[in-house]
Write a protein that holds these residues in place. Structure first.
Motif, short mmCIF file in Angstrom:
data_model
loop_
_atom_site.label_atom_id
_atom_site.label_comp_id
_atom_site.label_asym_id
_atom_site.label_seq_id
_atom_site.Cartn_x
_atom_site.Cartn_y
_atom_site.Cartn_z
N SER A 17 37.21 57.41 43.54
CA SER A 17 36.96 56.01 43.91
C SER A 17 35.31 55.61 43.46
N LEU A 18 35.04 54.49 43.56
CA LEU A 18 33.52 54.34 43.40
C LEU A 18 33.36 52.72 44.30
N ARG A 19 32.37 52.61 44.61
CA ARG A 19 31.90 51.34 45.16
C ARG A 19 30.82 50.54 44.30
N LEU A 20 31.13 49.37 43.95
CA LEU A 20 29.95 48.89 43.25
C LEU A 20 29.53 47.84 44.25
N THR A 69 38.94 46.54 46.78
CA THR A 69 38.79 45.58 47.66
C THR A 69 37.42 44.86 47.65
N ILE A 70 37.41 43.53 47.47
CA ILE A 70 36.23 42.81 47.53
C ILE A 70 35.84 42.38 48.87
N SER A 71 34.18 42.64 49.08
CA SER A 71 33.75 42.08 50.52
C SER A 71 32.38 41.41 50.12
N ASN A 77 22.95 39.55 51.23
CA ASN A 77 22.98 38.95 49.82
C ASN A 77 23.42 39.81 48.92
N THR A 78 24.79 40.33 49.47
CA THR A 78 25.30 41.45 48.62
C THR A 78 26.96 41.37 48.61
N VAL A 79 27.30 41.63 47.38
CA VAL A 79 29.07 41.64 47.45
C VAL A 79 29.26 42.95 46.66
N TYR A 80 30.54 43.53 47.32
CA TYR A 80 30.96 44.91 47.09
C TYR A 80 32.31 44.71 46.29
N LEU A 81 32.43 45.75 45.63
CA LEU A 81 34.18 46.07 45.14
C LEU A 81 33.92 47.60 45.22
N LEU A 82 34.88 47.79 46.02
CA LEU A 82 35.60 49.08 46.50
C LEU A 82 36.80 49.53 45.61
N ASN A 84 39.38 52.14 44.57
CA ASN A 84 40.32 53.31 44.74
C ASN A 84 41.37 53.90 43.69
N SER A 85 41.80 54.90 44.03
CA SER A 85 42.89 55.17 43.05
C SER A 85 42.53 54.91 41.52
N LEU A 86 41.57 55.21 41.12
CA LEU A 86 41.09 54.66 39.58
C LEU A 86 41.91 55.52 38.58
N LYS A 87 42.05 54.46 37.51
CA LYS A 87 42.91 54.99 36.52
C LYS A 87 42.07 54.79 35.25
N PRO A 88 42.53 55.49 34.11
CA PRO A 88 41.69 55.43 33.02
C PRO A 88 41.77 53.96 32.48
N GLY A 89 42.71 53.29 32.59
CA GLY A 89 42.78 51.93 32.19
C GLY A 89 41.74 51.03 32.81
N ASP A 90 40.81 51.22 33.87
CA ASP A 90 39.89 50.54 34.62
C ASP A 90 38.79 50.75 34.05
N THR A 91 38.69 51.46 32.86
CA THR A 91 37.26 51.81 32.30
C THR A 91 37.07 50.45 31.70
N ALA A 92 35.67 50.17 32.01
CA ALA A 92 35.17 48.82 31.47
C ALA A 92 33.65 48.49 31.98
N VAL A 93 33.08 47.62 31.49
CA VAL A 93 31.93 47.22 32.04
C VAL A 93 32.07 46.26 33.28
N TYR A 94 31.58 46.49 34.40
CA TYR A 94 31.91 45.73 35.64
C TYR A 94 30.76 44.63 35.66
N TYR A 95 31.21 43.35 35.71
CA TYR A 95 30.32 42.23 36.13
C TYR A 95 30.56 41.56 37.41
N CYS A 96 29.50 41.00 38.22
CA CYS A 96 29.67 40.23 39.12
C CYS A 96 29.08 38.84 38.83
N ALA A 97 29.75 38.02 39.21
CA ALA A 97 29.36 36.37 38.95
C ALA A 97 29.52 35.54 40.05
N ALA A 98 28.75 34.49 39.99
CA ALA A 98 28.62 33.48 41.28
C ALA A 98 29.05 31.94 40.72
N ALA A 99 30.04 31.18 41.48
CA ALA A 99 30.24 29.93 41.09
C ALA A 99 30.12 29.16 42.26
N ARG A 100 30.10 27.91 42.04
CA ARG A 100 30.08 26.85 43.13
C ARG A 100 31.42 26.84 43.98
#
Length: 122
Positions: A17-20, A69-71, A77-82, A84-100
């Motif tokens: 697991s990781l929490r971003l 899980t996103i929260s 002023n923070t958003v999280y991404l928990l 779990n059960s990570l797989k090799p296919g989840d390997t990537a650069v993860y970006y957060c973004a904001a929209a109206r």
């Protein structure tokens, strides 16, 4: 305008697991719909998860549903991404973004962080 800074990426074994975290500047964080996207080498930027302004509504890509899980904490002023059960296919650069407004399309997001690398080993 809002500035976003992600943290929490790293190397983890499959099943782990990781929490971003994504910290936002400015006083209007709660007025933004927030999303997480990811991009693997040679691939397009894909939607992962999104959360509404108050946090009452969330959406997930099918590939992560039940594992991620996103929260958000508007007081921090923070958003999280928990993740779990990570797989090799989840390997990537993860970006957060904001929209109206709500969107699962990266083109709907005006503000982006610099990204954080997540690597899942088998």
């Amino acid at each position: 305008q809002v500035q976003l800074v992600e943290s929490g990426g790293g190397l983890v074994q499959a099943g782990g697991s990781l929490r971003l975290s994504c910290a936002a500047s400015g006083r209007t964080f709660s007025s933004y719909f927030m999303g997480w996207f990811r991009q693997a080498p040679g691939k397009e930027r894909d939607f992962v998860a999104a959360i509404s302004w108050s946090g009452g509504n969330t959406a997930y890509a099918d590939s992560v549903k039940g594992r991620f899980t996103i929260s958000r904490d508007n007081a921090k002023n923070t958003v999280y991404l928990l993740m779990n059960s990570l797989k090799p296919g989840d390997t990537a650069v993860y970006y957060c973004a904001a929209a109206r407004g709500p969107s699962s399309d990266y083109r709907g997001y005006a503000y982006w962080g610099q990204g954080t690398q997540v690597t899942v080993s088998s």
